[in-house]
Every structure is written in structure tokens, then in C-alpha cells.
Design a protein around this motif. Structure first.
Motif, PDB file in Angstrom:
ATOM      1  N   CYS A   1       1.545 -11.157  -4.187  1.00  0.00           N
ATOM      2  CA  CYS A   1       0.306 -10.427  -3.698  1.00  0.00           C
ATOM      3  C   CYS A   1      -0.225 -10.133  -4.794  1.00  0.00           C
ATOM      4  O   CYS A   1      -0.496  -9.604  -6.234  1.00  0.00           O
ATOM      5  N   HIS A   2      -1.959  -9.890  -4.672  1.00  0.00           N
ATOM      6  CA  HIS A   2      -3.043 -10.526  -5.607  1.00  0.00           C
ATOM      7  C   HIS A   2      -3.982  -9.645  -5.080  1.00  0.00           C
ATOM      8  O   HIS A   2      -4.724  -9.454  -3.905  1.00  0.00           O
ATOM      9  N   TYR A   3      -4.483  -9.141  -5.564  1.00  0.00           N
ATOM     10  CA  TYR A   3      -5.869  -7.889  -5.846  1.00  0.00           C
ATOM     11  C   TYR A   3      -7.253  -8.561  -5.931  1.00  0.00           C
ATOM     12  O   TYR A   3      -6.960  -9.129  -7.305  1.00  0.00           O
TER      13      TYR A   3
ATOM     14  N   LEU B   1       6.548 -11.408   4.763  1.00  0.00           N
ATOM     15  CA  LEU B   1       6.319 -10.661   3.344  1.00  0.00           C
ATOM     16  C   LEU B   1       5.704  -9.333   4.220  1.00  0.00           C
ATOM     17  O   LEU B   1       4.669  -9.766   4.400  1.00  0.00           O
ATOM     18  N   SER B   2       6.112  -8.868   3.121  1.00  0.00           N
ATOM     19  CA  SER B   2       5.003  -7.145   3.152  1.00  0.00           C
ATOM     20  C   SER B   2       4.443  -6.659   1.874  1.00  0.00           C
ATOM     21  O   SER B   2       5.523  -7.385   0.355  1.00  0.00           O
TER      22      SER B   2
ATOM     23  N   ILE C   1      -2.320 -14.391   7.867  1.00  0.00           N
ATOM     24  CA  ILE C   1      -2.188 -13.443   7.121  1.00  0.00           C
ATOM     25  C   ILE C   1      -2.894 -11.936   7.576  1.00  0.00           C
ATOM     26  O   ILE C   1      -3.827 -12.742   8.672  1.00  0.00           O
ATOM     27  N   SER C   2      -2.623 -10.435   7.339  1.00  0.00           N
ATOM     28  CA  SER C   2      -2.734  -9.546   7.976  1.00  0.00           C
ATOM     29  C   SER C   2      -2.798  -8.093   7.704  1.00  0.00           C
ATOM     30  O   SER C   2      -2.165  -8.246   5.962  1.00  0.00           O
ATOM     31  N   ARG C   3      -3.375  -6.992   7.967  1.00  0.00           N
ATOM     32  CA  ARG C   3      -3.086  -5.962   7.431  1.00  0.00           C
ATOM     33  C   ARG C   3      -3.098  -4.743   7.753  1.00  0.00           C
ATOM     34  O   ARG C   3      -3.796  -4.977   9.217  1.00  0.00           O
TER      35      ARG C   3
ATOM     36  N   LYS D   1      -1.774   1.937   6.637  1.00  0.00           N
ATOM     37  CA  LYS D   1      -0.143   1.691   5.857  1.00  0.00           C
ATOM     38  C   LYS D   1      -0.438   0.901   4.171  1.00  0.00           C
ATOM     39  O   LYS D   1       1.063   0.836   3.549  1.00  0.00           O
ATOM     40  N   ASN D   2      -2.115   1.240   4.055  1.00  0.00           N
ATOM     41  CA  ASN D   2      -1.665   0.538   2.669  1.00  0.00           C
ATOM     42  C   ASN D   2      -1.362  -1.351   2.621  1.00  0.00           C
ATOM     43  O   ASN D   2      -0.802  -1.386   1.029  1.00  0.00           O
ATOM     44  N   SER D   3      -0.855  -1.812   3.183  1.00  0.00           N
ATOM     45  CA  SER D   3      -0.341  -2.555   3.020  1.00  0.00           C
ATOM     46  C   SER D   3      -0.692  -4.340   3.588  1.00  0.00           C
ATOM     47  O   SER D   3      -1.950  -4.051   4.535  1.00  0.00           O
ATOM     48  N   VAL D   4      -0.660  -5.213   3.228  1.00  0.00           N
ATOM     49  CA  VAL D   4      -1.114  -6.943   3.889  1.00  0.00           C
ATOM     50  C   VAL D   4       0.502  -7.593   4.060  1.00  0.00           C
ATOM     51  O   VAL D   4       1.222  -6.956   3.428  1.00  0.00           O
ATOM     52  N   TYR D   5      -0.065  -7.765   4.920  1.00  0.00           N
ATOM     53  CA  TYR D   5       1.685  -9.317   5.158  1.00  0.00           C
ATOM     54  C   TYR D   5       1.102 -10.829   5.474  1.00  0.00           C
ATOM     55  O   TYR D   5      -0.349 -10.813   5.037  1.00  0.00           O
TER      56      TYR D   5
END
Length: 113
Positions: free
Chosen positions: A95-97, A20-21, A69-71, A75-79
Motif C-alpha cells: 500500500c502506498h500514500y 487486501l486491506s 480498488i476501493s476505499r 475507516k481510513n482504509s483502502v481495499y
């Protein structure tokens, strides 16, 4: 306003994998933490994984050893890499901030037995 857009969900057989991205509309370098949560039908939303600004991660008990989980700050992305998927992993993944009310729209993950 922060936009979080998930992608990568789908249908997979038990034992399979999905990635997931989550793309954020702001720089994640200064965000304290980003997380993945999931909600199955009739159940409460639960923590899957969280990654801190320093890069440390913690996981829900049911996914430890299977999910990562990674980031990618550039790319301002979390995986969320999900391996050895089980039917009980079937849910909508969000996804949650962390520490805010900002959530993505969710992406469906369905694991068939």
C-alpha cells in the motif's frame, strides 16, 4: 509519520479471489491518492491500482477487469479486491500514500497453479 498496515494476503489457487486491506494511521479524506503496488521476486515494483481523492481509479494493464480498488473513508482504509487470480499475480503487495515516501510493510500473495 504515517503508518500503513496491509492485511489479507495468503495462498490461493488459480482462479480464486482475495481481498487486501490497507489501514492508514491518518484520515484519508484529504489524501490525493492511495495506491497498491506489487513486487515479484527478481522484478521491479509495479503499479497495480490507484484511487484518487475523488474516487476515480486506474489500473495496471495486467489486472484490468480482474482487480478493483476501493476505499472506506470512515475507516481510513483502502481495499484491493482481486478476482480470477493467476500464478503471475504472485508477489508482495504494498500500500502506498501517493506522492510521499510512505509505504506499508507488504503482504504476500501466492497463487498456485
Amino acid at each position: 509519520q504515517v503508518q500503513l498496515v496491509e492485511s489479507g494476503g495468503g495462498l490461493v489457487q488459480a482462479g480464486g479471489s482475495l481481498r487486501l486491506s490497507c489501514a492508514a494511521s491518518l484520515s484519508i479524506v484529504s489524501i490525493n491518492a492511495m495506491g497498491w503496488y506489487r513486487q515479484a521476486p527478481g522484478k521491479q515494483r509495479e503499479l497495480v491500482a490507484v484511487i484518487s481523492r475523488g474516487g476515480s481509479a486506474r489500473y495496471g494493464d495486467s489486472v484490468k477487469g480482474r482487480f478493483t480498488i476501493s476505499r472506506d473513508i470512515a475507516k481510513n482504509s483502502v481495499y484491493l479486491q482481486m478476482n480470477t487470480l493467476k500464478p503471475e499475480d504472485t508477489a508482495v503487495y504494498y500500500c502506498h500514500y501517493e506522492g510521499t515516501g510512505f509505504w506499508g510493510q507488504g503482504t504476500q500473495v501466492t497463487v498456485s497453479s
